[in-house]
Scaffold this motif. Structure first.
Motif, PDB file in Angstrom:
ATOM      1  N   MET A 124       0.825  -1.209   0.000  1.00 56.54           N
ATOM      2  CA  MET A 124       0.000   0.000   0.000  1.00 56.54           C
ATOM      3  C   MET A 124       0.862   1.262   0.000  1.00 56.54           C
ATOM      4  O   MET A 124       0.506   2.273  -0.612  1.00 56.54           O
ATOM      5  CB  MET A 124      -0.946  -0.019   1.202  1.00 56.54           C
ATOM      6  N   GLN A 125       1.996   1.215   0.670  1.00 56.29           N
ATOM      7  CA  GLN A 125       2.903   2.366   0.652  1.00 56.29           C
ATOM      8  C   GLN A 125       3.395   2.637  -0.767  1.00 56.29           C
ATOM      9  O   GLN A 125       3.403   3.789  -1.217  1.00 56.29           O
ATOM     10  CB  GLN A 125       4.089   2.105   1.583  1.00 56.29           C
ATOM     11  N   ALA A 126       3.802   1.588  -1.481  1.00 55.36           N
ATOM     12  CA  ALA A 126       4.293   1.769  -2.843  1.00 55.36           C
ATOM     13  C   ALA A 126       3.187   2.264  -3.772  1.00 55.36           C
ATOM     14  O   ALA A 126       3.409   3.133  -4.627  1.00 55.36           O
ATOM     15  CB  ALA A 126       4.876   0.454  -3.367  1.00 55.36           C
ATOM     16  N   VAL A 127       1.985   1.715  -3.604  1.00 50.85           N
ATOM     17  CA  VAL A 127       0.841   2.124  -4.419  1.00 50.85           C
ATOM     18  C   VAL A 127       0.606   3.630  -4.325  1.00 50.85           C
ATOM     19  O   VAL A 127       0.280   4.292  -5.318  1.00 50.85           O
ATOM     20  CB  VAL A 127      -0.419   1.343  -3.974  1.00 50.85           C
ATOM     21  N   CYS A 128       0.760   4.174  -3.123  1.00 50.46           N
ATOM     22  CA  CYS A 128       0.453   5.592  -2.907  1.00 50.46           C
ATOM     23  C   CYS A 128       1.480   6.521  -3.527  1.00 50.46           C
ATOM     24  O   CYS A 128       1.300   7.747  -3.514  1.00 50.46           O
ATOM     25  CB  CYS A 128       0.305   5.870  -1.415  1.00 50.46           C
ATOM     26  N   PHE A 129       2.557   5.977  -4.096  1.00 49.63           N
ATOM     27  CA  PHE A 129       3.529   6.795  -4.812  1.00 49.63           C
ATOM     28  C   PHE A 129       3.677   6.312  -6.248  1.00 49.63           C
ATOM     29  O   PHE A 129       4.768   6.218  -6.788  1.00 49.63           O
ATOM     30  CB  PHE A 129       4.871   6.783  -4.061  1.00 49.63           C
ATOM     31  N   SER A 130       2.535   6.032  -6.847  1.00 46.52           N
ATOM     32  CA  SER A 130       2.497   5.613  -8.243  1.00 46.52           C
ATOM     33  C   SER A 130       1.468   6.466  -8.988  1.00 46.52           C
ATOM     34  O   SER A 130       0.715   7.221  -8.363  1.00 46.52           O
ATOM     35  CB  SER A 130       2.134   4.128  -8.334  1.00 46.52           C
ATOM     36  N   PRO A 131       1.408   6.374 -10.326  1.00 48.86           N
ATOM     37  CA  PRO A 131       0.462   7.196 -11.092  1.00 48.86           C
ATOM     38  C   PRO A 131      -1.000   6.965 -10.754  1.00 48.86           C
ATOM     39  O   PRO A 131      -1.831   7.842 -10.955  1.00 48.86           O
ATOM     40  CB  PRO A 131       0.761   6.809 -12.542  1.00 48.86           C
ATOM     41  N   MET A 132      -1.345   5.763 -10.265  1.00 47.32           N
ATOM     42  CA  MET A 132      -2.702   5.497  -9.806  1.00 47.32           C
ATOM     43  C   MET A 132      -2.622   4.691  -8.517  1.00 47.32           C
ATOM     44  O   MET A 132      -2.078   3.586  -8.499  1.00 47.32           O
ATOM     45  CB  MET A 132      -3.528   4.748 -10.845  1.00 47.32           C
ATOM     46  N   ALA A 133      -3.153   5.256  -7.446  1.00 50.17           N
ATOM     47  CA  ALA A 133      -3.149   4.580  -6.145  1.00 50.17           C
ATOM     48  C   ALA A 133      -4.382   3.693  -6.066  1.00 50.17           C
ATOM     49  O   ALA A 133      -5.494   4.186  -5.873  1.00 50.17           O
ATOM     50  CB  ALA A 133      -3.145   5.607  -5.018  1.00 50.17           C
ATOM     51  N   MET A 134      -4.172   2.374  -6.205  1.00 52.54           N
ATOM     52  CA  MET A 134      -5.331   1.496  -6.369  1.00 52.54           C
ATOM     53  C   MET A 134      -5.254   0.239  -5.516  1.00 52.54           C
ATOM     54  O   MET A 134      -4.246  -0.451  -5.480  1.00 52.54           O
ATOM     55  CB  MET A 134      -5.476   1.089  -7.839  1.00 52.54           C
TER      56      MET A 134
ATOM     57  N   VAL B 157      -1.567   2.321   7.214  1.00 47.87           N
ATOM     58  CA  VAL B 157      -2.126   2.355   5.862  1.00 47.87           C
ATOM     59  C   VAL B 157      -2.938   3.634   5.667  1.00 47.87           C
ATOM     60  O   VAL B 157      -2.834   4.303   4.635  1.00 47.87           O
ATOM     61  CB  VAL B 157      -2.999   1.107   5.601  1.00 47.87           C
ATOM     62  N   LYS B 158      -3.733   3.985   6.662  1.00 42.06           N
ATOM     63  CA  LYS B 158      -4.526   5.215   6.567  1.00 42.06           C
ATOM     64  C   LYS B 158      -3.623   6.434   6.416  1.00 42.06           C
ATOM     65  O   LYS B 158      -3.883   7.335   5.614  1.00 42.06           O
ATOM     66  CB  LYS B 158      -5.409   5.376   7.802  1.00 42.06           C
ATOM     67  N   GLU B 159      -2.534   6.451   7.177  1.00 42.07           N
ATOM     68  CA  GLU B 159      -1.624   7.598   7.135  1.00 42.07           C
ATOM     69  C   GLU B 159      -1.012   7.789   5.756  1.00 42.07           C
ATOM     70  O   GLU B 159      -0.919   8.919   5.257  1.00 42.07           O
ATOM     71  CB  GLU B 159      -0.513   7.419   8.176  1.00 42.07           C
ATOM     72  N   VAL B 160      -0.592   6.698   5.105  1.00 43.70           N
ATOM     73  CA  VAL B 160       0.035   6.861   3.802  1.00 43.70           C
ATOM     74  C   VAL B 160      -1.014   7.205   2.739  1.00 43.70           C
ATOM     75  O   VAL B 160      -0.728   7.954   1.792  1.00 43.70           O
ATOM     76  CB  VAL B 160       0.850   5.609   3.408  1.00 43.70           C
ATOM     77  N   MET B 161      -2.243   6.713   2.882  1.00 40.81           N
ATOM     78  CA  MET B 161      -3.316   7.126   1.974  1.00 40.81           C
ATOM     79  C   MET B 161      -3.637   8.603   2.148  1.00 40.81           C
ATOM     80  O   MET B 161      -3.864   9.328   1.175  1.00 40.81           O
ATOM     81  CB  MET B 161      -4.563   6.272   2.214  1.00 40.81           C
ATOM     82  N   GLN B 162      -3.644   9.052   3.383  1.00 38.98           N
ATOM     83  CA  GLN B 162      -3.878  10.474   3.638  1.00 38.98           C
ATOM     84  C   GLN B 162      -2.738  11.328   3.102  1.00 38.98           C
ATOM     85  O   GLN B 162      -2.955  12.427   2.581  1.00 38.98           O
ATOM     86  CB  GLN B 162      -4.064  10.703   5.140  1.00 38.98           C
ATOM     87  N   LEU B 163      -1.500  10.814   3.217  1.00 36.60           N
ATOM     88  CA  LEU B 163      -0.355  11.552   2.680  1.00 36.60           C
ATOM     89  C   LEU B 163      -0.485  11.709   1.175  1.00 36.60           C
ATOM     90  O   LEU B 163      -0.148  12.758   0.614  1.00 36.60           O
ATOM     91  CB  LEU B 163       0.944  10.832   3.046  1.00 36.60           C
ATOM     92  N   ARG B 164      -0.968  10.674   0.512  1.00 38.95           N
ATOM     93  CA  ARG B 164      -1.218  10.760  -0.933  1.00 38.95           C
ATOM     94  C   ARG B 164      -2.136  11.947  -1.232  1.00 38.95           C
ATOM     95  O   ARG B 164      -1.871  12.732  -2.153  1.00 38.95           O
ATOM     96  CB  ARG B 164      -1.862   9.465  -1.426  1.00 38.95           C
ATOM     97  N   MET B 165      -3.193  12.097  -0.461  1.00 42.21           N
ATOM     98  CA  MET B 165      -4.126  13.201  -0.683  1.00 42.21           C
ATOM     99  C   MET B 165      -3.483  14.549  -0.360  1.00 42.21           C
ATOM    100  O   MET B 165      -3.716  15.546  -1.050  1.00 42.21           O
ATOM    101  CB  MET B 165      -5.386  12.991   0.153  1.00 42.21           C
TER     102      MET B 165
END
Length: 708
Positions: free
Chosen positions: A466-476, A496-504
């Motif tokens: 999930m961490q890697a996903v959040c630093f890609s062209p589509m976080a999925m 997991v929530k923290e890195v998803m929030q960081l993406r935003m």
């Protein structure tokens, strides 16, 4: 005469195949084209209908034709084109399709063939782009819709101008099973082809020119950079809405919901009609999602079921063979494209669908159409396979463009010319480390890739993916089969929530990075070999002898494939399950920890130790780096939403960042409705300069000086 024919039997190639140097014609600043023989009508760039961004190419300057390629030659024989491009001794090559095992491609052999990825970098892949980039500042593209075979510095001719040394394995310990080769040899199984050369000061500028010549990189809608969750395949509308509610109540970001095959009444092959039991009222359902600022993306593949309302109309424009007993439309024919446009506009776009996941256009020979299939357009099945993903992307984009509405979707197959296509590649292969390698490789060939998360054996693996996903062209997150949720593993649910929030939070930075892709050609995700000041040159190291696995002790190249840059300033070094420590190679200059602002090093290799906890993915920022951020939000901001902006500054060097903005939804930016706002730090003080253009959607600006 008899003797001449006898000689021809023994030496047909050397005597009768005429070797000719290329005749290059400049077609844009820093771009040249040559024609070999009689190129076929169907080409990769032709299908993509590229529109070069000439003004942007001019801004990069006007380099001369690369000296390295002046001695390139071609031959025509046996109805095929043989191409040869010289190589220098220490030259490094990148590109040649979406590879999953290695970034550097010198010494490899590939037959570039649209297919699923089968675990080997042999050319069969989702994006077999016939384009390679040299670290000496040029790139070569073969514009052919055929299965091009490339010997990337692996074939040695007896008349080589720079031949390798002959050695004796019996007496010389440094004997090498793969002698040095001084050329890239390519075989195009067609009576001719177009060849393009792109020049630049370095590899990055070459990639920029390629992307700009293909129309500039895609600029996705802002919501496309939010978080994507694909629901189980047979979910109902009520289950989807409950899923949305769960994300919201638990505080996990969500911008796109993906519906898998079960949204249709028939799948594999497809009816392309909403299932009346699971989705009895699709328009009100989609309206409920949009009311929460969540978009819907529909899974499709192009193979038409006899239960589909378009079956009879499209049947005359389909191939001789079927896929899952569904007919295969020939999208080279306008009636086939129009039939899909009419149906999907009514059943999707007009109802509020925001994008598509285009599956199964890549391969698996045992069920895709065979190369013996016939298509009514007259094009060979091989050519259709090489371009089918491109064709489908181009077609769907036009459905949305007609409404002045941007889209962002997923594809399993693409090829050269796809830079401007708003699609991200995914697949069913599921090796985490190889996914990161693919992320690096995507930056050389004008495509986007997502290392989507589907499932995991452990909580740690889930967090790392999930961490890697959040630093890609589509976080999925793709839960189509597993039903997994971001919070499935309670022990890492908060991380997991923290890195998803960081993406935003990073959305302003990410959106600007994609604007660079569009206007300047710089890929949003960048392999380290594209980064200025990155010193690794791909050193060749001796291979370890093994009588079974490596009987020739084949040498290998040191390959940096597990770290990458996002934009100009942010270096990402993913961690992997059961590997709490890792090495990170820092480019020249000073680098700082993203989270603390602490100095970590520069121009050196450091070790990152996360053995004490699972919390964060290692992130580093370049000296003078500026990272604009917004507050963590559950959904991507709407075009009318105004959010405060926090600008982080790292290090001590003067720095600047040109922040891009537009409405985030329409194509009005093509009419000049956008803005660039310069954020800079001088003498330790940050300032915001006046916006150049019309768009600025941020409120109060606060500065955080991370390095004390």
């Amino acid at each position: 005469m008899k003797n001449i024919f006898a000689l021809a039997l023994f030496f047909p190639f050397s005597l009768f195949a005429q070797t000719t140097t290329f005749q290059w014609q400049q077609v844009a600043p820093g771009v040249w084209k040559a024609t070999v023989g009689k190129p076929e009508k169907l080409t990769l760039l032709g299908v993509a209908e590229i529109q070069p961004r000439v003004e942007a190419l001019q801004k990069l300057g006007t380099p001369v034709f690369p000296n390295e390629l002046k001695q390139s030659t071609h031959e025509l024989t046996d109805g095929k084109a043989y191409l040869r491009f010289p190589l220098h001794k220490d030259e490094q090559l990148y590109g040649l399709g979406l590879n999953f095992k290695s970034v550097q491609q010198r010494g490899t052999i590939k037959t570039l063939h649209v297919d699923h990825y089968g675990g080997k970098d042999d050319g069969r892949t989702h994006a077999p782009v016939p384009f390679y980039v040299s670290d000496r500042g040029y790139g070569v593209l073969i514009n052919s819709a055929r299965y091009v075979t490339v010997y990337a510095g692996s074939a040695v001719r007896k008349d080589s101008k720079s031949p390798p040394e002959e050695m004796n394995r019996n007496t010389q310990k440094n004997w090498n099973a793969q002698p040095y080769s001084d050329a890239v040899d390519e075989l195009v199984p067609a009576p001719g082809t177009e060849v393009y050369v792109f020049a630049g000061k370095n590899a990055m500028e070459v990639v920029q020119r390629y992307n700009l010549y293909c129309g500039g990189g895609t600029l996705p809608p802002k919501w496309g950079l939010g978080f994507v969750h694909r629901t189980p395949t047979l979910f109902t509308d009520q289950q989807v809405l409950q899923e949305v509610k769960d994300f919201e109540q638990k505080g996990y970001p969500l911008s796109i919901i993906g519906l898998e095959p079960g949204w249709q009444s028939h799948a594999y092959p497809n009816s392309f009609v909403w299932d009346s039991t699971r989705y009895p009222q699709p328009k009100p359902f989609l309206d409920k999602l949009l009311a929460k600022n969540i978009r819907a993306n529909l899974w499709i593949n192009p193979y038409v079921s006899s239960h589909s309302p378009i079956y009879k109309d499209i049947l005359p424009y389909t191939a001789s063979h079927t896929v899952w007993v569904g007919v295969v439309p020939d999208f080279n024919l306008k009636p086939a494209r129009e039939s899909f446009k009419k149906h999907f506009t009514a059943q999707g776009v007009d109802l509020g669908v925001s994008g598509y996941k285009v599956d199964e256009t890549d391969g698996y020979d045992r069920w895709l159409w065979p190369d013996i299939a016939r298509f009514p357009s007259g094009y060979a099945a091989e050519q259709v396979r090489q371009t089918y993903g491109l064709q489908f992307q181009k077609m769907t984009v036009e459905w949305f463009r007609a409404r002045n509405q941007r889209t962002y979707g997923l594809t399993r197959a693409t090829n050269a010319g796809a830079s401007a296509m708003p699609y991200v590649i995914y697949n069913d292969y599921y090796n985490h480390k190889d996914f990161i390698t693919a992320l690096c490789n995507s930056s050389f060939i004008g495509v986007l890739w997502t290392p989507e998360a589907r499932s995991s054996k452990t909580a740690e693996e889930w967090l790392r993916r999930m961490q890697a996903v959040c630093f890609s062209p589509m976080a999925m997150l793709n839960a189509w089969a597993s039903g997994i949720k971001p919070w499935t593993y309670p022990e890492v649910a908060e991380q997991v929530k923290e890195v998803m929030q960081l993406r935003m939070q990073l959305l302003p930075y990410l959106y600007t990075t994609f604007a660079q892709y569009h206007f300047e050609g710089k890929p949003p995700i960048r392999a380290m070999n594209l980064v200025e000041g990155f010193a690794d040159a791909g050193t060749v190291v001796a291979g370890k002898f093994d009588a079974t696995d490596n009987p020739y002790a084949m040498a290998v190249r040191k390959d940096i494939k597990d770290q990458f840059m996002v934009g100009d300033y942010l270096l990402v070094a993913p961690l992997f399950a059961e590997e709490p420590k890792r090495r990170v190679i820092l480019p020249q200059g000073k680098w700082y920890d993203f989270y603390t602002g602490k100095y970590v090093g520069g121009g050196e290799t450091i070790e990152v130790d996360h053995s004490a906890g699972l919390d964060k993915i290692p992130l580093f920022v370049k000296d003078g780096g500026i990272i604009p951020m917004i507050p963590a939000t559950l959904h991507s901001p709407t075009k009318d939403e105004v959010l405060p902006l926090t600008v982080r500054y790292y290090g001590a060097q003067p720095g600047s960042f040109n922040l891009y903005d537009d409405d985030g939804e329409t194509f009005d930016y093509e009419k000049g409705n956008f803005g660039w706002t310069k954020l800079e730090v001088k003498d330790g003080k940050g300032q915001q300069l006046p916006t150049q253009g019309r768009e600025w959607r941020y409120g109060k600006v606060s500065w955080e000086y991370m390095t004390r």
